[in-house]
Design a protein around this motif. Structure first.
Motif, short mmCIF file in Angstrom:
data_model
loop_
_atom_site.label_atom_id
_atom_site.label_comp_id
_atom_site.label_asym_id
_atom_site.label_seq_id
_atom_site.Cartn_x
_atom_site.Cartn_y
_atom_site.Cartn_z
N UNK A 50 41.13 8.28 21.23
CA UNK A 50 39.95 8.69 19.97
C UNK A 50 40.24 8.14 18.52
N UNK A 51 41.04 7.09 18.43
CA UNK A 51 41.04 6.18 17.25
C UNK A 51 42.33 6.78 16.18
N UNK A 52 42.73 8.17 16.63
CA UNK A 52 43.72 8.57 15.56
C UNK A 52 45.10 7.83 15.83
N UNK A 53 46.15 8.06 14.97
CA UNK A 53 47.33 7.47 15.33
C UNK A 53 48.40 8.43 15.51
N UNK A 54 49.12 8.19 16.77
CA UNK A 54 50.23 8.93 16.80
C UNK A 54 51.45 8.30 16.13
N UNK A 55 52.04 9.48 15.28
CA UNK A 55 53.01 8.62 14.46
C UNK A 55 54.41 9.54 14.65
N UNK A 56 55.32 8.58 14.63
CA UNK A 56 56.87 9.39 15.20
C UNK A 56 57.49 9.30 13.59
N UNK A 57 57.88 10.35 13.05
CA UNK A 57 58.76 10.42 11.72
C UNK A 57 59.93 10.63 12.24
N UNK A 58 61.03 9.77 11.64
CA UNK A 58 62.44 10.21 12.23
C UNK A 58 63.43 10.13 11.05
N UNK A 59 64.52 11.01 10.95
CA UNK A 59 65.43 10.66 10.01
C UNK A 59 66.74 11.09 10.60
N UNK A 60 67.98 10.93 10.14
CA UNK A 60 69.29 11.27 10.44
C UNK A 60 70.23 11.83 9.39
N UNK A 61 70.82 12.83 9.76
CA UNK A 61 71.91 13.43 8.98
C UNK A 61 73.06 13.56 9.53
N UNK A 62 74.30 12.93 8.99
CA UNK A 62 75.58 12.89 9.47
C UNK A 62 76.03 14.40 9.57
N UNK A 63 76.68 14.69 10.80
CA UNK A 63 76.98 16.12 11.09
C UNK A 63 76.02 16.98 11.48
N UNK A 64 74.82 16.56 11.42
CA UNK A 64 73.55 17.31 11.88
C UNK A 64 73.10 16.74 13.00
N UNK A 65 72.60 15.58 12.72
CA UNK A 65 71.75 14.88 13.94
C UNK A 65 70.49 14.51 13.36
#
Length: 337
Positions: free
Chosen positions: A223-238
């Motif tokens: 449909x023209x929209x974007x699927x966006x993956x946002x990612x991060x990492x925190x040591x000891x948490x994941x």
């Protein structure tokens, strides 16, 4: 593991051609269980069958991008300059091509598009850059122009992380993993296809990620929209991994803007799911995670349609060749309603 061993393991952990739901024995670290991550997203399976394997002497891992072509064939890109062809049904590697720049040096390859003619568009975070490779991956056919600001102000190892072709095939879009130096938000750069079939820089948009997250992948929805993956990492948490839908309509063109921040009309985003809320499906984790299903997810592609217009997505994680991380493929369904 030899090529034959990889194929035999993956034959047991086959993905259904109809719905890309992972199936297979426990020894292949796969699951057929399903469950809702949110009202609009469900997880339909996972497979770790490629974790810490090799194919034709090349390590199968460090997966940073996935792409499908019109024939349904699947390509996987390693950030260590390897381009794999994967069987659509089983994920078994069928080919591998080493990628290199014009001087024969390896790339920090992060984004991948299979163009209409079957050639590959590949980003590298090093410059940043986008190169077009032939269907074998052996020869560079073109190198796209990149706006000077993106090259001069990109943060180290945080530039072109995602790449996608918008519906119709006339517009290419690359996402910056982090804001440029001096910016408050990330930039999404587009290119328009020229009459010769190449791409020229076009509009640019701002996108604000959640705090402490970066954009790991973008994929265009029909449909023209974007699927966006946002990612991060925190040591000891994941890991934190969130799936958003982003709409560029109404966003300002920031191509000529030196600094973009809170006063700029940004892409509008809607949270589809926080993957920490997905059922774990019995997945193992090699380090602390808010959900053992999670790992360093960097790759995503649309693999087809389901009932009522639902989208089928395939995600993959980058294991960084680390014993604490996993090369994992996950299949999701995103409601079309």
């Amino acid at each position: 593991m030899s090529r034959r061993s990889v194929r035999s393991v993956l034959a047991l952990a086959a993905l259904s051609a109809a719905c890309l739901t992972v199936s297979g024995p426990a020894s292949a670290a796969a699951s057929t269980a399903t469950g809702n991550c949110s009202p609009s997203v469900s997880v339909t399976g996972y497979s770790d069958a490629l974790d810490k394997t090799t194919y034709d002497g090349t390590f199968v891992g460090n997966i940073s991008a996935l792409a499908t072509d019109r024939g349904g064939r699947l390509a996987a890109l390693s950030d260590r300059s390897a381009l794999f062809g994967l069987d659509r049904k089983t994920l078994a590697p069928r080919s591998v091509a080493p990628l290199a720049d014009e001087k024969g040096a390896a790339l920090d390859s992060e984004g991948l598009v299979v163009d209409r003619d079957g050639t590959y568009l590949v980003t590298s975070e090093t410059e940043p850059s986008i190169r077009r490779y032939d269907r074998s991956g052996a020869r560079i056919l073109d190198r796209l122009p990149v706006p000077a600001a993106l090259q001069e102000r990109a943060r180290t190892n945080a530039s072109f992380e995602g790449l996608t072709l918008l519906p119709g095939g006339r517009t290419l879009l690359a996402s910056m993993e982090s804001p440029l130096t001096g910016d408050e938000v990330n930039r999404l750069q587009t290119w328009r296809r020229t009459p010769t079939g190449s791409f020229a820089p076009a509009a640019q948009y701002g996108y604000r990620t959640d705090p402490n997250l970066g954009i790991s992948e973008v994929t265009a929805a029909p449909d023209g929209r974007l699927l966006v993956l946002e990612r991060g990492f925190t040591a000891g948490v994941g890991n934190t991994v969130r799936l958003y839908a982003a709409d560029l309509r109404g966003a300002a063109d920031t191509a000529g803007t030196d600094t973009i921040g809170s006063g700029t009309r940004l892409a509008h985003k809607t949270l589809l799911a926080d993957l920490a809320h997905c059922p774990s499906l019995g997945a193992p984790a090699h380090q602390p995670q808010p959900n053992p299903l999670l790992d360093n997810i960097e790759a995503m592609t649309v693999t087809g349609r389901g009932p009522h217009g639902a989208l089928r997505l395939l995600l993959a994680s980058d294991d960084n060749q680390s014993a604490n991380q996993i090369t994992r493929f996950c299949s999701l369904t995103v409601s079309g309603r």
